[in-house]
Design an enzyme around this catalytic site. Structure first.
Site, mmCIF file in Angstrom:
data_model
loop_
_atom_site.group_PDB
_atom_site.id
_atom_site.type_symbol
_atom_site.label_atom_id
_atom_site.label_comp_id
_atom_site.label_asym_id
_atom_site.label_seq_id
_atom_site.Cartn_x
_atom_site.Cartn_y
_atom_site.Cartn_z
ATOM 1 N N SER A 78 38.379 36.499 46.997
ATOM 2 C CA SER A 78 37.767 37.206 48.118
ATOM 3 C C SER A 78 37.035 38.794 48.027
ATOM 4 O O SER A 78 35.592 38.721 47.258
ATOM 5 C CB SER A 78 38.767 37.605 49.322
ATOM 6 O OG SER A 78 38.996 38.115 50.384
ATOM 7 N N ASP A 192 38.915 31.869 52.047
ATOM 8 C CA ASP A 192 38.856 32.898 51.634
ATOM 9 C C ASP A 192 39.473 32.114 50.248
ATOM 10 O O ASP A 192 40.981 31.128 50.982
ATOM 11 C CB ASP A 192 40.300 33.198 52.330
ATOM 12 C CG ASP A 192 39.965 34.874 51.651
ATOM 13 O OD1 ASP A 192 40.147 34.776 50.118
ATOM 14 O OD2 ASP A 192 39.377 35.915 52.042
#
Length: 305
Positions: A78, A192
């Site tokens: 991320s 993610d």
């Protein structure tokens, strides 16, 4: 003459405004036996997700760089992948820090797009920002090898990018579910990386790392100022990532935990505070890092006897 004096004053002011680290002995240098003997451990740096709190990663990188701790590769999840990419494309941590000052919430979150089936953020601004700072670089072209994690939304598998477009890999890794629409790469629907594994220290071990340094910015998830559906989605994601992180920490030799709990995950106005938190936590972890290197060397010495 007045103009030149003013210019000098401005330059001195800019330099004095930058925090400098106190002098200290270099942790890893040419006098260490494993370097003079041509041997050294393979070191992995794992940068976790945590939205705006990722600025703390920059402070950690500055300390590790100043101490000349050799990092063989970075694994980013991320925002960790974003910082890892910007660092790999920069000359050093100071250039990264100046670059970070240009990074604002509007560069990542373009809340101008919404469909009930995909998300609130289109994601174009993140890709534009990356394109501007990284260009057409591929992961294998970066100064320090970067492995970027994402999650296959259909299978739940952790996907790791180590070659190909930096922009595409980071966009996939930073695609917070319910906020960003998934991105399809190589036939996979990706979101993610923190969904599957926010702290892939185990992955670092599988890649042959002898010493694994983790920077965990998912430590505190308390948020008492939730007010809308975007906040709910972000907070849900933060809780999920924090919980799945805990089972991976035992794979790390050193866990650096910057004190970032007081900063909201949307707050891009406290960059300096976050960078300082990263510096402070990394400095406190230096004895552990030194001990990990010494333990590795002792084991190498014992195995040769």
């Amino acid at each position: 003459m007045k103009k030149s004096k003013l210019l000098v004053f401005m330059l001195l002011s800019a330099v004095s405004a930058c925090r400098t680290l106190p002098p200290r002995p270099i942790l890893i240098n040419e006098t260490q036996p494993w370097l003079t003997q041509g041997k050294k451990p393979k070191v992995a740096l794992v940068l976790s997700g945590g939205a705006s709190r990722g600025f703390a990663h920059i402070g950690v990188l500055r300390v590790l760089e100043q101490e000349k701790i050799p990092i063989d590769f970075v694994i980013g999840t991320s925002v960790g992948s974003l910082i890892g990419a910007l660092y790999g494309a920069s000359k050093n941590s100071f250039e990264l820090e100046w670059l970070a000052h240009d990074l604002n919430k509007e560069d990542i979150f373009d809340f101008t797009f919404m469909t009930p089936t995909q998300g609130f953020v289109k994601g174009d601004r993140l890709m534009t920002f990356l394109q501007d700072k990284v260009g057409e670089k591929k992961l294998e072209d970066l100064r320090i090898p970067l492995y970027v994690t994402a999650t296959d939304l259909e299978t739940g598998e952790l996907v790791i990018f180590f070659t190909g477009s930096v922009v595409n890999a980071v966009r996939a890794s930073a695609g917070i579910p319910a906020l960003f629409p998934p991105i399809t790469l190589d036939g996979r629907v990706l979101v993610d990386g923190g969904v599957a594994n926010n702290i892939p220290a185990d992955t670092a071990r599988e890649m042959g790392a002898d010493i694994v340094i983790v920077v965990d910015i998912s430590k505190t998830v308390v948020n008492r100022s939730l007010s809308n559906i975007k906040d709910y989605a972000m907070q849900s994601s933060a809780i999920m990532m924090a919980i799945n992180s805990q089972s991976k920490l035992h794979f790390a030799d050193i866990v650096i935990k910057p004190e970032v709990g007081a900063v909201g995950i949307w707050d891009f106005s406290r960059k300096k505070e976050l960078i300082s938190a990263g510096i402070d936590s990394a400095e406190k972890s230096l004895p552990q890092i030194k001990a990990a290197f010494q333990k590795w060397f002792d084991n190498q010495t014992a195995s040769r006897k």
